[in-house]
Design a protein around this motif. Structure first.
Motif, mmCIF file in Angstrom:
data_model
loop_
_atom_site.group_PDB
_atom_site.id
_atom_site.type_symbol
_atom_site.label_atom_id
_atom_site.label_comp_id
_atom_site.label_asym_id
_atom_site.label_seq_id
_atom_site.Cartn_x
_atom_site.Cartn_y
_atom_site.Cartn_z
ATOM 1 N N SER A 56 -57.404 -17.037 66.796
ATOM 2 C CA SER A 56 -55.811 -16.713 66.735
ATOM 3 C C SER A 56 -55.286 -15.821 67.510
ATOM 4 N N PHE A 57 -54.374 -16.318 68.485
ATOM 5 C CA PHE A 57 -53.760 -15.483 69.719
ATOM 6 C C PHE A 57 -52.154 -15.497 69.467
ATOM 7 N N LYS A 58 -51.693 -14.384 69.571
ATOM 8 C CA LYS A 58 -50.025 -14.409 69.635
ATOM 9 C C LYS A 58 -49.830 -14.893 71.145
ATOM 10 N N SER A 59 -48.381 -15.078 71.284
ATOM 11 C CA SER A 59 -47.884 -15.546 72.279
ATOM 12 C C SER A 59 -48.238 -14.707 73.790
ATOM 13 N N ALA A 60 -48.528 -13.334 73.551
ATOM 14 C CA ALA A 60 -48.825 -12.565 74.862
ATOM 15 C C ALA A 60 -50.427 -12.908 75.421
ATOM 16 N N GLY A 61 -51.195 -13.790 74.453
ATOM 17 C CA GLY A 61 -52.276 -13.939 75.086
ATOM 18 C C GLY A 61 -53.284 -12.894 74.944
ATOM 19 N N GLY A 62 -54.471 -13.151 75.700
ATOM 20 C CA GLY A 62 -55.446 -11.777 75.590
ATOM 21 C C GLY A 62 -56.941 -12.511 75.616
ATOM 22 N N SER A 63 -57.888 -11.595 75.225
ATOM 23 C CA SER A 63 -59.190 -12.113 75.450
ATOM 24 C C SER A 63 -60.084 -11.771 74.082
ATOM 25 N N PHE A 64 -61.130 -12.632 73.901
ATOM 26 C CA PHE A 64 -62.269 -12.244 72.694
ATOM 27 C C PHE A 64 -63.360 -12.524 73.374
ATOM 28 N N GLU A 65 -64.260 -11.573 73.014
ATOM 29 C CA GLU A 65 -65.850 -11.765 73.148
ATOM 30 C C GLU A 65 -66.696 -12.252 72.229
ATOM 31 N N VAL A 66 -67.213 -13.399 72.444
ATOM 32 C CA VAL A 66 -67.846 -14.260 71.456
ATOM 33 C C VAL A 66 -69.371 -13.663 71.849
ATOM 34 N N LEU A 67 -70.056 -13.010 70.697
ATOM 35 C CA LEU A 67 -71.581 -12.741 70.698
ATOM 36 C C LEU A 67 -72.313 -13.608 70.207
ATOM 37 N N PHE A 68 -73.591 -14.277 70.645
ATOM 38 C CA PHE A 68 -74.119 -15.237 69.926
ATOM 39 C C PHE A 68 -75.848 -15.180 70.383
ATOM 40 N N ASP A 69 -76.588 -15.509 69.599
ATOM 41 C CA ASP A 69 -77.995 -15.465 69.846
ATOM 42 C C ASP A 69 -78.550 -16.883 69.888
ATOM 43 N N THR A 70 -79.254 -17.378 70.895
ATOM 44 C CA THR A 70 -79.701 -18.755 71.026
ATOM 45 C C THR A 70 -80.871 -19.040 71.549
ATOM 46 N N GLY A 71 -81.779 -19.849 71.028
ATOM 47 C CA GLY A 71 -83.079 -20.210 71.390
ATOM 48 C C GLY A 71 -83.124 -21.117 72.603
ATOM 49 N N GLN A 72 -82.019 -21.570 73.293
ATOM 50 C CA GLN A 72 -81.859 -22.543 74.162
ATOM 51 C C GLN A 72 -81.020 -22.053 75.181
ATOM 52 N N GLU A 73 -81.301 -22.885 76.515
ATOM 53 C CA GLU A 73 -80.340 -22.674 77.577
ATOM 54 C C GLU A 73 -79.009 -23.466 76.982
ATOM 55 N N TRP A 74 -77.737 -22.803 77.590
ATOM 56 C CA TRP A 74 -76.502 -23.606 76.781
ATOM 57 C C TRP A 74 -75.386 -23.563 77.972
ATOM 58 N N ASN A 75 -74.433 -24.332 77.806
ATOM 59 C CA ASN A 75 -73.330 -24.359 78.733
ATOM 60 C C ASN A 75 -72.015 -24.358 77.836
ATOM 61 N N ALA A 76 -70.794 -24.071 78.454
ATOM 62 C CA ALA A 76 -69.667 -23.602 77.760
ATOM 63 C C ALA A 76 -68.521 -24.485 78.579
ATOM 64 N N TYR A 77 -67.410 -25.003 78.042
ATOM 65 C CA TYR A 77 -66.499 -25.431 78.463
ATOM 66 C C TYR A 77 -65.212 -25.497 77.375
ATOM 67 N N VAL A 78 -63.978 -25.754 77.964
ATOM 68 C CA VAL A 78 -62.918 -26.166 77.111
ATOM 69 C C VAL A 78 -62.959 -27.588 76.989
ATOM 70 N N GLN A 79 -62.770 -28.011 75.684
ATOM 71 C CA GLN A 79 -63.077 -29.377 75.147
ATOM 72 C C GLN A 79 -62.154 -30.345 75.913
ATOM 73 N N ASN A 80 -60.853 -29.975 76.105
ATOM 74 C CA ASN A 80 -59.719 -30.925 76.864
ATOM 75 C C ASN A 80 -59.493 -30.112 78.062
ATOM 76 N N GLU A 81 -59.756 -31.045 79.295
ATOM 77 C CA GLU A 81 -59.482 -30.515 80.579
ATOM 78 C C GLU A 81 -57.813 -30.225 80.469
ATOM 79 N N GLU A 82 -57.028 -30.797 79.884
ATOM 80 C CA GLU A 82 -55.625 -30.394 80.072
ATOM 81 C C GLU A 82 -55.206 -29.153 79.449
ATOM 82 N N ASP A 83 -55.962 -28.493 78.768
ATOM 83 C CA ASP A 83 -55.779 -27.179 78.007
ATOM 84 C C ASP A 83 -56.126 -26.115 78.844
ATOM 85 N N THR A 84 -55.440 -25.962 80.061
ATOM 86 C CA THR A 84 -55.597 -24.995 81.278
ATOM 87 C C THR A 84 -55.294 -23.846 80.842
ATOM 88 N N TRP A 85 -54.599 -23.372 80.032
ATOM 89 C CA TRP A 85 -54.255 -22.079 79.492
ATOM 90 C C TRP A 85 -55.517 -21.364 78.861
#
Length: 504
Positions: A56-85
């Motif tokens: 959850s972010f306030k209107s000012a925006g910001g960043s959050f660092e997600v930390l995870f451990d996985t046994g596989q190669e992975w890729n990440a993306y914003v689910q809907n392309e129109e969510d350019t924010w």
């Protein structure tokens, strides 16, 4: 972001996995990602809060660092392309421990908005829901916003992240209409975090501002910028400031007098560099928020009559120590809730600080800490000046042999601490006669609201514990001009407003 060693978790592979993947293809659609945190995406050990299902972010925006451990190669993306924010710092990665920064732009629209970030490994996915409020849905003004200003580009760097972790723990117990921000300048580029609880009650940090170059945290302009950021984005009825660093009260240091904070400007852990003077601190406060309801010094030697008087017109309650404080500093998981207390005059910050060092794991260090009401410093200075003229005139005999010296050794530039950090209550108690002392003590008790101290404190300069008779002292230090023999030191003391008011 984290100083703790991270342990990689091995992912087991089961013989029936191909059949499970086939079933997944048959039941899952592209917009409904199955959350498989317990299989391909494991939280890093002891860091489960850094792999959340929601952000959850306030209107000012910001960043959050997600930390995870996985046994596989992975890729990440914003689910809907129109969510350019919404932005992700990486679009792919390998097995093992990974970090991914999710950044949200400021929301200038009139509506709350929602999106999702997907992290996929083969057909297994982790879905993180991202929400952001519109300004109109946020409180126009919080009750109190507090900035913890960690000037840690010096030898205290190893303690900075552990104190941030304690602050994250501490916000679990603060009311929702308050804000805690942390400006952190360690041996990395500076950044500002919002420390809060998200909608599901988990305490975490959002990086609300990053800097692409190093800043001098001992420059008053940097502090002023950070305070203005708080005032602009976290408007409140009241403001507080935590000054976290090395300190010397008013005593001269290299490149500055009366300093709080050291920045070596090298992103290293040495203590040679810029220092912020008390005059610069006052300027930064006055030019930004204007007035602080709380100023907490998590730094050595800062609770002196000279400092309190210098800042009395821009600060209400001041909390700090007249002597050295332990390297670990404040127990923020204990004191943070009290930053937002309705009645700061009760001295709960000092009390919880003291109780931690008295009863818990840090009792071997000791603690000396007080709360000062700066709004009565003018009356306190009046009465002290009256007694100074009567008892501390040139040529007066001063019996100072057994007085408490809160300071030992020399500051960086070679100035002696002796007679610069005397306990003001002990000096007056052993110099004034009965009626005069009673008059002075009455205003002292209105100025120093509470004094909490163990019967010793640890001094790095004497390399051991220093005994303290708490029945003789009051927890506020001062310099006594009649006992200062170094002309340079006396000249610097004469620059202080307290000197003009009391001793001149």
């Amino acid at each position: 972001m984290h100083l703790l060693n991270l342990m990689k978790v091995k992912v087991n592979k089961f013989l029936w996995m191909p059949f499970f993947i086939l079933a997944l293809f048959l039941v899952a659609c592209s917009d409904d990602v199955l959350d498989t945190t317990d299989y391909y995406f494991k939280p890093v050990e002891n860091k489960s809060e850094l792999l959340p299902a929601e952000l959850s972010f306030k209107s000012a925006g910001g960043s959050f660092e997600v930390l995870f451990d996985t046994g596989q190669e992975w890729n990440a993306y914003v689910q809907n392309e129109e969510d350019t924010w919404v932005h992700v710092s990486k679009t792919e990665g390998g097995s093992g421990i990974n970090s991914l920064e999710i950044t949200v732009d400021p929301n200038t629209s009139q509506d709350d908005r929602f999106a999702a970030v997907i992290i996929m490994a083969q057909t297994m996915g982790k879905k993180i829901t991202v929400s952001q409020t519109a300004t109109k849905h946020e409180r126009e003004s919080a009750h109190r916003s507090v900035l913890a200003y960690l000037a840690a580009e010096n030898s205290l760097n190893p303690y900075a992240m552990s104190d941030l972790v304690e602050m994250i723990k501490g916000v679990e117990d603060i009311p929702e209409d308050n804000n805690l921000l942390v400006f952190l300048d360690d041996i990395k580029y500076p950044r500002i975090y919002e420390v809060s609880r998200n909608e599901i009650g988990i305490s975490d940090t959002i990086r609300v501002k990053s800097f692409s170059e190093d800043l001098d945290s001992a420059d008053p302009a940097t502090l002023e910028m950070a305070l203005n950021f708080m005032k602009t984005n976290y408007k409140a009825d009241e403001y507080g400031l935590v000054m976290w660093s090395h300190g010397e009260g008013w005593t001269p240091g290299k490149n500055a007098t009366r300093y709080i904070g050291i920045d070596n400007n090298q992103n290293t852990q040495n203590n040679f560099g810029s220092m912020m003077g008390i005059d610069g601190l006052k300027q930064a406060i006055t030019n930004s928020v204007g007035y602080l309801d709380l100023l907490f010094f998590d730094a050595c030697f800062m609770l002196t009559a000279e400092v309190a008087y210098e800042l009395n017109d821009c600060c209400h309650y001041m909390v700090g120590s007249p002597c050295e404080i332990p390297g670990p500093g404040a127990p923020y998981h204990k004191v943070v809730p009290h930053f937002f207390a309705d009645e700061l005059s009760r001295g709960q910050i000092a009390e919880s600080y003291y109780q931690y060092y008295l009863n818990e794991s840090r009792h071997d260090y000791g603690a000396v800490i007080s709360t000062v009401d700066c709004s009565v410093m003018e009356d306190f200075a009046d009465t002290t000046a009256k007694m100074a003229a009567k008892y501390f005139y040139p040529g007066a005999e001063i019996l100072s042999g057994d007085w408490v010296q809160y300071g030992f050794g020399s500051v960086i530039s070679g100035y002696n601490r002796k007679n610069m950090y005397l306990d003001i209550k002990q000096v007056m108690r052993e110099t004034l006669n009965g009626d005069d002392y009673s008059e002075w003590l009455d205003i002292f008790n209105k100025t120093v609201l509470n004094f909490c101290a163990t019967d010793f404190w640890y001094s790095d300069f004497s390399h051991g514990n220093v005994p303290l008779d708490v029945t003789k002292v009051g927890g506020l230090a001062m310099a006594l001009p009649l006992l200062i023999t170094d002309s340079r030191e006396l000249e610097d003391l004469q620059q202080m407003s307290w000197f003009d008011r009391v001793w001149k």
